[in-house]
Design an enzyme around this catalytic site. Structure first.
Site, PDB file in Angstrom:
ATOM      1  N   LYS A  66     -37.306   9.641  32.392  1.00  0.00           N
ATOM      2  CA  LYS A  66     -37.190  10.365  33.657  1.00  0.00           C
ATOM      3  C   LYS A  66     -36.536   9.453  34.686  1.00  0.00           C
ATOM      4  CE  LYS A  66     -39.677  12.860  37.226  1.00  0.00           C
ATOM      5  NZ  LYS A  66     -40.912  13.536  37.611  1.00  0.00           N
ATOM      6  N   LYS A  90     -34.709  13.711  31.497  1.00  0.00           N
ATOM      7  CA  LYS A  90     -34.684  14.445  32.754  1.00  0.00           C
ATOM      8  C   LYS A  90     -34.007  13.612  33.833  1.00  0.00           C
ATOM      9  CE  LYS A  90     -37.859  16.248  36.149  1.00  0.00           C
ATOM     10  NZ  LYS A  90     -39.179  16.177  36.663  1.00  0.00           N
TER      11      LYS A  90
HETATM   12  C1  PBG Z   1     -43.039  15.420  39.752  1.00  0.00           C
HETATM   13  C2  PBG Z   1     -42.022  16.286  39.108  1.00  0.00           C
HETATM   14  C3  PBG Z   1     -40.727  16.432  39.609  1.00  0.00           C
HETATM   15  C4  PBG Z   1     -40.086  17.369  38.798  1.00  0.00           C
HETATM   16  C5  PBG Z   1     -40.992  17.743  37.784  1.00  0.00           C
HETATM   17  N1  PBG Z   1     -42.186  17.048  38.000  1.00  0.00           N
HETATM   18  C6  PBG Z   1     -40.095  15.854  40.822  1.00  0.00           C
HETATM   19  C7  PBG Z   1     -40.120  14.432  41.090  1.00  0.00           C
HETATM   20  O1  PBG Z   1     -40.294  13.578  40.220  1.00  0.00           O
HETATM   21  O2  PBG Z   1     -39.973  14.109  42.277  1.00  0.00           O
HETATM   22  C8  PBG Z   1     -38.689  17.821  39.010  1.00  0.00           C
HETATM   23  C9  PBG Z   1     -38.266  19.119  38.420  1.00  0.00           C
HETATM   24  C10 PBG Z   1     -37.024  19.704  38.994  1.00  0.00           C
HETATM   25  O3  PBG Z   1     -36.324  19.095  39.830  1.00  0.00           O
HETATM   26  O4  PBG Z   1     -36.702  20.832  38.591  1.00  0.00           O
HETATM   27  N2  PBG Z   1     -44.145  15.112  39.112  1.00  0.00           N
END
Ligand code: PBG
Length: 334
Positions: free
Chosen positions: A204, A258
């Site tokens: 991520k 991601k």
């Molecule tokens: C946070 C989380 C995020 C997303 C999924 N879980 C955002 C972040 O890390 O700030 C992002 C998903 C998206 O942008 O569609 N736990």
């Protein structure tokens, strides 16, 4: 692909021969996309009046619990195997200690039960991170401006056990703390939840493409600083592979990359190196980019399918996408 592709010189080889008709193109299609490859992320709110369209994600709504039930039925009807629940929680109940993250009656857990009740065969995935319940918008506990690792992992385990109790099939730790997969796996085994799967947000990145999501869950105005001390630097590839290797070794059943489209090189590399069930998240900013351009008339809607096929080509078994119901419906009609 054979090690040495055999290509006769032109005109014996004319690659256009197999592109000539729809039938020939169908016979030679290397990858397919079906509803079965999709996981549908949904936003569920407990705040009166917050339901409805998210301005930075046109076409995507925050749902009430009843809306979540209807979405679950719709997903099941369309052959989508799983939904992933993201809570939009009451801002007045957010705290420094994030205690609400492991309250069995928090909005996320109520949504798990509602979805399971409406569509028992649908797999329910959750998000494990403290941000929906954290007063400062971070995924971990914060002390003196530092995101605490080990204390956060303990909190995540408590959160996970309550989600498993509520009926979650797949837990999605999205927090990027070190050691969380091993701790979650041990916690689940210890509590008798041996069949609950972990889909680790393994690679991520610290991405600007999460902006609209933070609007959707009401975290945008709150986030103090950024998430660069725990999410991966977009410049790094080796580090992402080490994260995936580590999470698999600690007991992740499935792994995620991601965001999606800006990181297709990582998807391919992860699938080739590890052969594990591999997923990509077409995140909120990717959705906003595509949907915004379509609504402006700058792109045609068929780019949606093209974008999802790119994940399949890059080796992904599935994709988390806000387009899931729309695409499943289009595929059913095609
Ligand atoms: C946070 C989380 C995020 C997303 C999924 N879980 C955002 C972040 O890390 O700030 C992002 C998903 C998206 O942008 O569609 N736990």
């Amino acid at each position: 692909m054979p090690a040495t592709p055999i290509i006769a010189p032109f005109p014996a080889t004319r690659l256009r021969r197999l592109r000539r008709t729809p039938a020939l193109r169908a016979l030679t299609a290397e990858r397919h996309l079906s509803a079965q490859n999709l996981i549908w992320p949904i936003f569920v709110t407990e705040v009166a009046g917050a339901e409805g369209e998210i301005p930075s994600m046109p076409g995507v709504e925050r749902l009430t619990l009843d809306g979540a039930r209807r979405a679950a039925e719709r997903a099941a009807d369309l052959g989508i195997p799983a939904v992933c629940i993201f809570p939009h929680s009451d801002p007045d109940l957010k705290t420094e200690g994030c205690e609400r993250a492991w309250d069995p009656d928090n909005i996320g857990n109520r949504a798990i039960r509602a979805v399971k009740d409406a569509a028992p065969d649908l797999a329910v995935m959750t998000d494990i991170a403290l941000d929906p319940y954290n007063i400062n918008g971070h995924d971990g506990l914060v002390r003196d401006g530092v995101i605490l690792n080990d204390e956060t992992v303990e909190a995540l385990v408590r959160m996970a056990l309550v989600q498993a109790e509520a009926g979650a099939d797949i837990l999605g730790p999205s927090d990027m703390m070190d050691g969380r997969i091993g701790a979650l796996r041990a916690g689940l085994e210890g509590a008798g939840h041996k069949d609950v799967a972990i889909l680790s947000y393994a690679a991520k990145y610290a991405s600007g493409f999460y902006g609209p999501f933070r609007d959707a869950v009401g975290a945008s105005g709150r986030l103090v600083g950024d998430k660069k001390t725990y999410q991966i630097n977009p410049a790094n590839r080796d580090e992402a592979l080490r994260c995936v290797a580590r999470d698999l070794a600690e007991g992740a059943d499935m792994v995620m990359i991601k965001p999606g489209m800006p990181y297709l090189d990582i998807c391919r590399e992860v699938k080739d190196q590890f052969g594990a069930p591999t997923y990509a998240y077409q995140v909120s900013g990717e959705y906003a980019m595509i949907e915004g351009a379509i609504r402006q008339g700058w792109l045609r809607r068929d780019v949606v399918l093209e974008s999802l096929l790119s994940f399949r080509r890059a080796g992904c078994d599935g994709i988390l996408t806000y387009y899931a119901p729309q695409v499943a419906q289009a595929l059913a009609q095609a």
